[in-house]
Structures are given as structure tokens and as C-alpha cells.
Design a protein around this motif. Sequence first.
Motif, PDB file in Angstrom:
ATOM      1  N   SER A   1       7.554 -37.890  36.617  1.00  7.95           N
ATOM      2  CA  SER A   1       6.364 -38.615  36.178  1.00  7.95           C
ATOM      3  C   SER A   1       6.261 -39.954  36.909  1.00  7.95           C
ATOM      4  O   SER A   1       7.265 -40.504  37.355  1.00  7.95           O
ATOM      5  CB  SER A   1       6.394 -38.856  34.664  1.00  7.95           C
ATOM      6  OG  SER A   1       7.284 -39.902  34.347  1.00  7.95           O
TER       7      SER A   1
ATOM      8  N   CYS B   1       9.692 -36.428  30.514  1.00  6.63           N
ATOM      9  CA  CYS B   1       8.500 -37.028  29.922  1.00  6.63           C
ATOM     10  C   CYS B   1       7.590 -35.914  29.435  1.00  6.63           C
ATOM     11  O   CYS B   1       7.212 -35.037  30.211  1.00  6.63           O
ATOM     12  CB  CYS B   1       7.785 -37.890  30.953  1.00  6.63           C
ATOM     13  SG  CYS B   1       6.429 -38.841  30.262  1.00  6.63           S
TER      14      CYS B   1
ATOM     15  N   VAL C   1       4.206 -34.150  28.378  1.00  6.13           N
ATOM     16  CA  VAL C   1       2.852 -34.230  28.913  1.00  6.13           C
ATOM     17  C   VAL C   1       1.890 -33.829  27.791  1.00  6.13           C
ATOM     18  O   VAL C   1       1.724 -32.646  27.511  1.00  6.13           O
ATOM     19  CB  VAL C   1       2.681 -33.298  30.132  1.00  6.13           C
ATOM     20  CG1 VAL C   1       1.296 -33.450  30.730  1.00  6.13           C
ATOM     21  CG2 VAL C   1       3.758 -33.569  31.166  1.00  6.13           C
TER      22      VAL C   1
END
Length: 139
Positions: free
Chosen positions: A34, A67, A69
Motif C-alpha cells: 500500500s 493493509c 482494502v
Amino acid sequence: MVFGHNAIYKASGYTAKEIKMPRILVINSWSEQSPGHIVLRAIADGVKAGIRMSGGMPIEIGVPGLCSVPCRGASDMLYDMPQREAVLAGAESILNITWCDGWVGLGTCDKIIPGLILAACASTVPSFSSAGAANAVQL
């Protein structure tokens, strides 16, 4: 105990002079997954340069830098707490296995930063945790 760690660092390419310096870990959650995590590579390089300039021996070790989404749906969010716990478990394991005089935690994301802060609370050596900033992305 110290001999074993010294042998590992020597085999990793550290010099005898570096091995005598204070060992400061840089626990980094950098990943290419990310935009918020990509910047941590450059931040870690700067932190390690500062440690060297201050007479320390930086040792960088990674923890998961995942991370979620949100646009993929709610299923990603089921992993938020397990991700935080994975970062915490990784950092605690690193700190209990690696002999160090202090450490710096680098992370972004609402799962990684709490994991590093919890590891700092449980740590017996001085620590500092820093949140990275998102990259400016040109569209």
C-alpha cells in the motif's frame, strides 16, 4: 549468551567495532502492498543513518505490513484484530530473541501502530515508535 549473538552478527557481516556499539533495532512494517507502507523504506534508511551517526549499530527487522482494502468489502475487516496481534507477536518475539539496547518501531495503519505501541509497553528496553506518512501519489 552474548557470544552466540556476537557470532550471529559477525556472520551477518558486522565488524568487530560495530558489535561493540549499542544495538538498536529498527522494527519496520514496510511493504509494497500500500502507498502508506512504501514510504517506510526511506524512513528506515534515515533512522538507521541517525543511529549510526549517534554511535549505535542499527539492525532492521520486519514485521507484517498488511493493509485492509475497504473497497473489497467487509470480509477484509475480519482480519483487522488478527493483523494487530500478528504485529504485536512479531515485535515481542523479535525483542525477546534479539539482544538489543533499544528499538524504534516504524509503521502506518490503524492495526500496525497499536501493535507496535503494545510491544513498547511490554518491552524492557527503551523504545520509540513513529508513524509514517502516506506518499503523495501523482495520478
